[in-house]
Motif scaffolding. Structure first.
Motif, PDB file in Angstrom:
ATOM      1  N   PRO A  55       0.810  -1.221   0.000  1.00 29.05           N
ATOM      2  CA  PRO A  55       0.000   0.000   0.000  1.00 29.05           C
ATOM      3  C   PRO A  55       0.844   1.273   0.000  1.00 29.05           C
ATOM      4  O   PRO A  55       2.060   1.215   0.231  1.00 29.05           O
ATOM      5  CB  PRO A  55      -0.820  -0.106   1.298  1.00 29.05           C
ATOM      6  N   ASN A  56       0.171   2.396  -0.235  1.00 29.55           N
ATOM      7  CA  ASN A  56       0.800   3.722  -0.154  1.00 29.55           C
ATOM      8  C   ASN A  56       1.915   3.931  -1.177  1.00 29.55           C
ATOM      9  O   ASN A  56       2.945   4.531  -0.873  1.00 29.55           O
ATOM     10  CB  ASN A  56       1.340   3.986   1.262  1.00 29.55           C
ATOM     11  N   SER A  57       1.703   3.440  -2.385  1.00 27.21           N
ATOM     12  CA  SER A  57       2.706   3.662  -3.443  1.00 27.21           C
ATOM     13  C   SER A  57       2.767   5.147  -3.777  1.00 27.21           C
ATOM     14  O   SER A  57       1.800   5.879  -3.584  1.00 27.21           O
ATOM     15  CB  SER A  57       2.342   2.858  -4.692  1.00 27.21           C
ATOM     16  N   PRO A  58       3.919   5.601  -4.320  1.00 27.08           N
ATOM     17  CA  PRO A  58       4.028   7.010  -4.708  1.00 27.08           C
ATOM     18  C   PRO A  58       3.221   7.296  -5.971  1.00 27.08           C
ATOM     19  O   PRO A  58       2.945   6.391  -6.760  1.00 27.08           O
ATOM     20  CB  PRO A  58       5.531   7.177  -4.985  1.00 27.08           C
ATOM     21  N   GLU A  59       2.855   8.581  -6.148  1.00 28.50           N
ATOM     22  CA  GLU A  59       2.271   9.009  -7.421  1.00 28.50           C
ATOM     23  C   GLU A  59       3.419   9.048  -8.420  1.00 28.50           C
ATOM     24  O   GLU A  59       4.367   9.809  -8.268  1.00 28.50           O
ATOM     25  CB  GLU A  59       1.608  10.372  -7.270  1.00 28.50           C
ATOM     26  N   LYS A  60       3.370   8.188  -9.432  1.00 24.22           N
ATOM     27  CA  LYS A  60       4.521   8.006 -10.331  1.00 24.22           C
ATOM     28  C   LYS A  60       4.044   7.410 -11.643  1.00 24.22           C
ATOM     29  O   LYS A  60       3.315   6.425 -11.650  1.00 24.22           O
ATOM     30  CB  LYS A  60       5.532   7.072  -9.645  1.00 24.22           C
ATOM     31  N   GLN A  61       4.458   7.998 -12.757  1.00 22.67           N
ATOM     32  CA  GLN A  61       4.090   7.498 -14.085  1.00 22.67           C
ATOM     33  C   GLN A  61       5.264   6.843 -14.779  1.00 22.67           C
ATOM     34  O   GLN A  61       5.066   6.049 -15.682  1.00 22.67           O
ATOM     35  CB  GLN A  61       3.622   8.664 -14.963  1.00 22.67           C
ATOM     36  N   ASP A  62       6.465   7.228 -14.395  1.00 20.99           N
ATOM     37  CA  ASP A  62       7.655   6.781 -15.115  1.00 20.99           C
ATOM     38  C   ASP A  62       8.466   5.842 -14.237  1.00 20.99           C
ATOM     39  O   ASP A  62       9.054   6.261 -13.247  1.00 20.99           O
ATOM     40  CB  ASP A  62       8.494   7.995 -15.520  1.00 20.99           C
ATOM     41  N   PHE A  63       8.491   4.553 -14.624  1.00 25.22           N
ATOM     42  CA  PHE A  63       9.228   3.545 -13.863  1.00 25.22           C
ATOM     43  C   PHE A  63      10.601   3.270 -14.488  1.00 25.22           C
ATOM     44  O   PHE A  63      11.259   2.297 -14.123  1.00 25.22           O
ATOM     45  CB  PHE A  63       8.454   2.220 -13.837  1.00 25.22           C
ATOM     46  N   ALA A  64      11.026   4.112 -15.458  1.00 26.25           N
ATOM     47  CA  ALA A  64      12.216   3.797 -16.255  1.00 26.25           C
ATOM     48  C   ALA A  64      13.451   3.576 -15.389  1.00 26.25           C
ATOM     49  O   ALA A  64      14.281   2.720 -15.690  1.00 26.25           O
ATOM     50  CB  ALA A  64      12.477   4.915 -17.261  1.00 26.25           C
ATOM     51  N   PHE A  65      13.586   4.330 -14.301  1.00 26.93           N
ATOM     52  CA  PHE A  65      14.789   4.212 -13.479  1.00 26.93           C
ATOM     53  C   PHE A  65      14.713   3.030 -12.515  1.00 26.93           C
ATOM     54  O   PHE A  65      15.676   2.715 -11.830  1.00 26.93           O
ATOM     55  CB  PHE A  65      15.032   5.513 -12.703  1.00 26.93           C
ATOM     56  N   ASP A  66      13.550   2.392 -12.448  1.00 27.75           N
ATOM     57  CA  ASP A  66      13.387   1.277 -11.508  1.00 27.75           C
ATOM     58  C   ASP A  66      13.947  -0.032 -12.059  1.00 27.75           C
ATOM     59  O   ASP A  66      14.197  -0.967 -11.291  1.00 27.75           O
ATOM     60  CB  ASP A  66      11.903   1.075 -11.178  1.00 27.75           C
ATOM     61  N   ALA A  67      14.065  -0.139 -13.364  1.00 30.03           N
ATOM     62  CA  ALA A  67      14.544  -1.378 -13.976  1.00 30.03           C
ATOM     63  C   ALA A  67      15.188  -1.036 -15.313  1.00 30.03           C
ATOM     64  O   ALA A  67      14.654  -1.343 -16.376  1.00 30.03           O
ATOM     65  CB  ALA A  67      13.383  -2.355 -14.169  1.00 30.03           C
ATOM     66  N   PRO A  68      16.364  -0.379 -15.276  1.00 33.39           N
ATOM     67  CA  PRO A  68      16.971   0.111 -16.523  1.00 33.39           C
ATOM     68  C   PRO A  68      17.343  -0.996 -17.501  1.00 33.39           C
ATOM     69  O   PRO A  68      17.502  -0.730 -18.691  1.00 33.39           O
ATOM     70  CB  PRO A  68      18.218   0.873 -16.036  1.00 33.39           C
ATOM     71  N   GLY A  69      17.447  -2.231 -17.026  1.00 30.66           N
ATOM     72  CA  GLY A  69      17.825  -3.326 -17.926  1.00 30.66           C
ATOM     73  C   GLY A  69      16.646  -3.999 -18.604  1.00 30.66           C
ATOM     74  O   GLY A  69      16.834  -4.874 -19.459  1.00 30.66           O
ATOM     75  N   GLY A  70      15.427  -3.597 -18.254  1.00 27.10           N
ATOM     76  CA  GLY A  70      14.260  -4.278 -18.805  1.00 27.10           C
ATOM     77  C   GLY A  70      13.891  -3.794 -20.194  1.00 27.10           C
ATOM     78  O   GLY A  70      14.352  -2.740 -20.636  1.00 27.10           O
ATOM     79  N   GLU A  71      13.062  -4.586 -20.871  1.00 22.59           N
ATOM     80  CA  GLU A  71      12.567  -4.170 -22.192  1.00 22.59           C
ATOM     81  C   GLU A  71      11.483  -3.123 -21.995  1.00 22.59           C
ATOM     82  O   GLU A  71      10.476  -3.370 -21.334  1.00 22.59           O
ATOM     83  CB  GLU A  71      11.990  -5.365 -22.963  1.00 22.59           C
ATOM     84  N   LYS A  72      11.687  -1.943 -22.573  1.00 27.70           N
ATOM     85  CA  LYS A  72      10.774  -0.818 -22.339  1.00 27.70           C
ATOM     86  C   LYS A  72       9.376  -1.101 -22.893  1.00 27.70           C
ATOM     87  O   LYS A  72       9.222  -1.664 -23.981  1.00 27.70           O
ATOM     88  CB  LYS A  72      11.328   0.440 -23.013  1.00 27.70           C
ATOM     89  N   LEU A  73       8.380  -0.702 -22.135  1.00 33.67           N
ATOM     90  CA  LEU A  73       6.988  -0.798 -22.579  1.00 33.67           C
ATOM     91  C   LEU A  73       6.218   0.402 -22.044  1.00 33.67           C
ATOM     92  O   LEU A  73       6.317   0.716 -20.855  1.00 33.67           O
ATOM     93  CB  LEU A  73       6.351  -2.106 -22.106  1.00 33.67           C
ATOM     94  N   THR A 180       7.492  -1.272 -31.282  1.00 34.20           N
ATOM     95  CA  THR A 180       7.964   0.038 -31.724  1.00 34.20           C
ATOM     96  C   THR A 180       9.469  -0.066 -31.939  1.00 34.20           C
ATOM     97  O   THR A 180      10.069  -1.118 -31.668  1.00 34.20           O
ATOM     98  CB  THR A 180       7.675   1.144 -30.685  1.00 34.20           C
ATOM     99  N   SER A 181      10.085   1.021 -32.376  1.00 30.11           N
ATOM    100  CA  SER A 181      11.525   0.975 -32.636  1.00 30.11           C
ATOM    101  C   SER A 181      12.336   0.945 -31.356  1.00 30.11           C
ATOM    102  O   SER A 181      13.539   0.673 -31.385  1.00 30.11           O
ATOM    103  CB  SER A 181      11.937   2.179 -33.489  1.00 30.11           C
ATOM    104  N   ASP A 182      11.718   1.247 -30.207  1.00 35.21           N
ATOM    105  CA  ASP A 182      12.484   1.273 -28.960  1.00 35.21           C
ATOM    106  C   ASP A 182      11.734   0.578 -27.817  1.00 35.21           C
ATOM    107  O   ASP A 182      11.812   1.001 -26.673  1.00 35.21           O
ATOM    108  CB  ASP A 182      12.836   2.720 -28.581  1.00 35.21           C
ATOM    109  N   GLY A 183      11.031  -0.467 -28.155  1.00 37.07           N
ATOM    110  CA  GLY A 183      10.328  -1.226 -27.117  1.00 37.07           C
ATOM    111  C   GLY A 183       8.920  -1.564 -27.568  1.00 37.07           C
ATOM    112  O   GLY A 183       8.685  -1.794 -28.753  1.00 37.07           O
ATOM    113  N   LYS A 184       8.003  -1.579 -26.624  1.00 37.07           N
ATOM    114  CA  LYS A 184       6.632  -1.960 -26.945  1.00 37.07           C
ATOM    115  C   LYS A 184       5.650  -0.911 -26.444  1.00 37.07           C
ATOM    116  O   LYS A 184       5.967  -0.120 -25.552  1.00 37.07           O
ATOM    117  CB  LYS A 184       6.304  -3.323 -26.311  1.00 37.07           C
ATOM    118  N   PHE A 185       4.473  -0.939 -27.049  1.00 35.45           N
ATOM    119  CA  PHE A 185       3.384  -0.088 -26.597  1.00 35.45           C
ATOM    120  C   PHE A 185       2.204  -1.008 -26.310  1.00 35.45           C
ATOM    121  O   PHE A 185       1.799  -1.787 -27.167  1.00 35.45           O
ATOM    122  CB  PHE A 185       3.022   0.944 -27.677  1.00 35.45           C
TER     123      PHE A 185
END
Ligand SMILES: [Fe+2]
Length: 193
Positions: A55-73, A180-185
């Protein structure tokens, strides 16, 4: 090939175009970024939140810095009523495993929430979740309209070998996914009661 950013800009810029109930199947295939309503107006099915909700997660839209090695989506969609009307200011909470199938159960990596805009649109920048024993690939989501009850559910990927072995898997919770050219949508529209 367009980028994830291109898809997101198109999604955000496209005015909400709502099909009449019963005509969702007639939407032209070249307009994948318009809202989709189930033909029968059935609400999105609920699923268990599982053991890894914090519970009580932050208000956050961008998780990019949480898993820099993952395939972007880029994960995006609408929140709609059963009458296909957009729901503004709905809470959308996302949490999922990292690319190795591991949840951050100490902090808030790959966990966050936001609110839908005036057209009922929401989106997250994140990664394709890894799989872990006993489950197919999935996201966990909670959706709540202002003052409404919480819909807890999960979203799935088509073509995953684990889907048919996962007793929670529900094909009505499949994402629409584009390369997409840089991951998935990925797209999913929630219908809430
Ligand atoms: Fe999970």
């Amino acid at each position: 090939m367009p980028t994830r950013r291109h898809f997101l800009i198109s999604f955000v810029a496209t005015p909400i175009v709502l099909p009449k109930l019963g005509h969702a199947a007639a939407l032209p295939a070249e307009l994948p970024l318009t809202a989709s309503c189930h033909e029968d107006g059935e609400p999105t099915p609920a699923q268990t939140e599982g053991p890894y909700f914090t519970p009580n997660s932050p208000e956050k839209q961008d998780f990019a810095f949480d898993a820099p090695g993952g395939e972007k989506l880029t994960l995006a969609g609408y929140v709609l009523t059963r009458e296909c009307q957009p729901v503004a200011k709905a809470l959308i909470e996302l949490w999922h495993a990292d690319e190795s199938g591991i949840y951050d159960n100490v902090g808030y990596k790959l966990r966050g929430h936001q609110f839908s805009d005036t057209q009922g649109k929401w989106w997250f920048e994140t990664i394709v979740p890894g799989i872990y024993p006993g489950r197919t690939r999935h996201y966990h989501i909670k959706v709540q309209r202002p003052g409404g009850k919480v819909l807890t559910t999960q979203l799935y990927f088509a073509g995953e070998p684990g889907n048919q072995r996962d007793r929670l898997f529900d094909e009505s919770l499949l994402l629409d996914v584009w390369a997409t050219s840089d991951g998935k949508f990925g797209r999913y529209d929630f219908i809430i009661a």
